[in-house]
Design a protein around this motif. Structure first.
Motif, PDB file in Angstrom:
ATOM      1  N   THR A  11       2.558  -5.299  -1.020  1.00  0.00           N
ATOM      2  CA  THR A  11       2.494  -3.965  -1.049  1.00  0.00           C
ATOM      3  C   THR A  11       2.400  -2.905   0.028  1.00  0.00           C
ATOM      4  N   ASP A  12       1.191  -3.162   1.023  1.00  0.00           N
ATOM      5  CA  ASP A  12       0.397  -3.200   1.939  1.00  0.00           C
ATOM      6  C   ASP A  12       1.911  -2.831   3.223  1.00  0.00           C
ATOM      7  N   ARG A  13       2.729  -4.352   2.798  1.00  0.00           N
ATOM      8  CA  ARG A  13       3.625  -4.380   4.085  1.00  0.00           C
ATOM      9  C   ARG A  13       5.084  -3.549   3.455  1.00  0.00           C
ATOM     10  N   ASP A  14       5.070  -2.791   2.318  1.00  0.00           N
ATOM     11  CA  ASP A  14       6.681  -2.980   1.345  1.00  0.00           C
ATOM     12  C   ASP A  14       6.894  -1.513   1.715  1.00  0.00           C
ATOM     13  N   GLU A  15       7.342  -0.517   2.738  1.00  0.00           N
ATOM     14  CA  GLU A  15       7.596   0.450   3.260  1.00  0.00           C
ATOM     15  C   GLU A  15       8.909   1.129   2.614  1.00  0.00           C
ATOM     16  N   LYS A  16       9.292  -0.338   1.681  1.00  0.00           N
ATOM     17  CA  LYS A  16      11.166   0.173   1.330  1.00  0.00           C
ATOM     18  C   LYS A  16      11.226  -0.102  -0.190  1.00  0.00           C
ATOM     19  N   GLY A  17       9.793   0.162  -1.023  1.00  0.00           N
ATOM     20  CA  GLY A  17      10.100   0.447  -1.827  1.00  0.00           C
ATOM     21  C   GLY A  17      10.554  -1.179  -3.022  1.00  0.00           C
ATOM     22  N   ARG A  29      19.413  -2.059  -0.600  1.00  0.00           N
ATOM     23  CA  ARG A  29      18.598  -1.161  -0.282  1.00  0.00           C
ATOM     24  C   ARG A  29      18.107  -1.002   1.243  1.00  0.00           C
ATOM     25  N   THR A  30      18.233  -2.456   1.750  1.00  0.00           N
ATOM     26  CA  THR A  30      18.270  -3.418   2.484  1.00  0.00           C
ATOM     27  C   THR A  30      19.250  -3.368   4.007  1.00  0.00           C
ATOM     28  N   ASP A  36      13.653  -9.860   3.527  1.00  0.00           N
ATOM     29  CA  ASP A  36      12.259 -10.420   4.758  1.00  0.00           C
ATOM     30  C   ASP A  36      11.223 -10.582   4.049  1.00  0.00           C
ATOM     31  N   ILE A  39       7.469  -9.140   4.721  1.00  0.00           N
ATOM     32  CA  ILE A  39       6.222  -8.169   3.801  1.00  0.00           C
ATOM     33  C   ILE A  39       5.986  -9.280   2.296  1.00  0.00           C
TER      34      ILE A  39
END
Length: 117
Positions: A11-17, A29-30, A36, A39
């Motif tokens: 979740t620290d690298r999950d910028e898109k939720g 979303r992507t 990816d 993440i």
């Protein structure tokens, strides 16, 4: 027995939720069907009892194997399994069942060398 790796979103690298979201949401979303790999963290690399994806789901929710370093398996997790022909296949844990997905297998293979179970 089933040889597999389990990947969970960090979740620290999950910028898109994307954590805990279903595959349709992730694709929207992507704007891509490619998952990816950057993440995700590998939280298990080894063998489990069972022979189906549903067996793996039960294992990672009710009977965590030795070496498991993640949370209970949930939507957005990716299972990478070795098929009978030795090739790898990736499956996204969806709201209901699993979806076969594109996942960076080279990165998946390289990361597994850093995991000890």
């Amino acid at each position: 027995m089933m040889r597999m790796r389990l990947y969970q979103i960090n979740t620290d690298r999950d910028e898109k939720g994307l954590a805990f979201m279903n595959y349709e949401f992730v694709k929207r979303r992507t704007h891509s069907e490619l998952i990816d790999r950057n993440i995700y963290d590998c939280v298990f690399d080894g063998e489990i009892d069972g022979s189906t994806l549903e067996d793996a789901f039960a294992t990672f929710n009710f009977d965590h194997p030795d070496g498991f370093k993640g949370r209970s398996m949930s939507v957005s997790d990716v299972l990478v399994t070795e098929l009978e022909d030795g090739k790898l296949a990736a499956y996204f844990c969806d709201s209901i069942g699993f979806a076969h997905v594109d996942f960076d297998m080279d990165a998946a293979k390289a990361l597994s060398q850093d995991i000890t179970v």
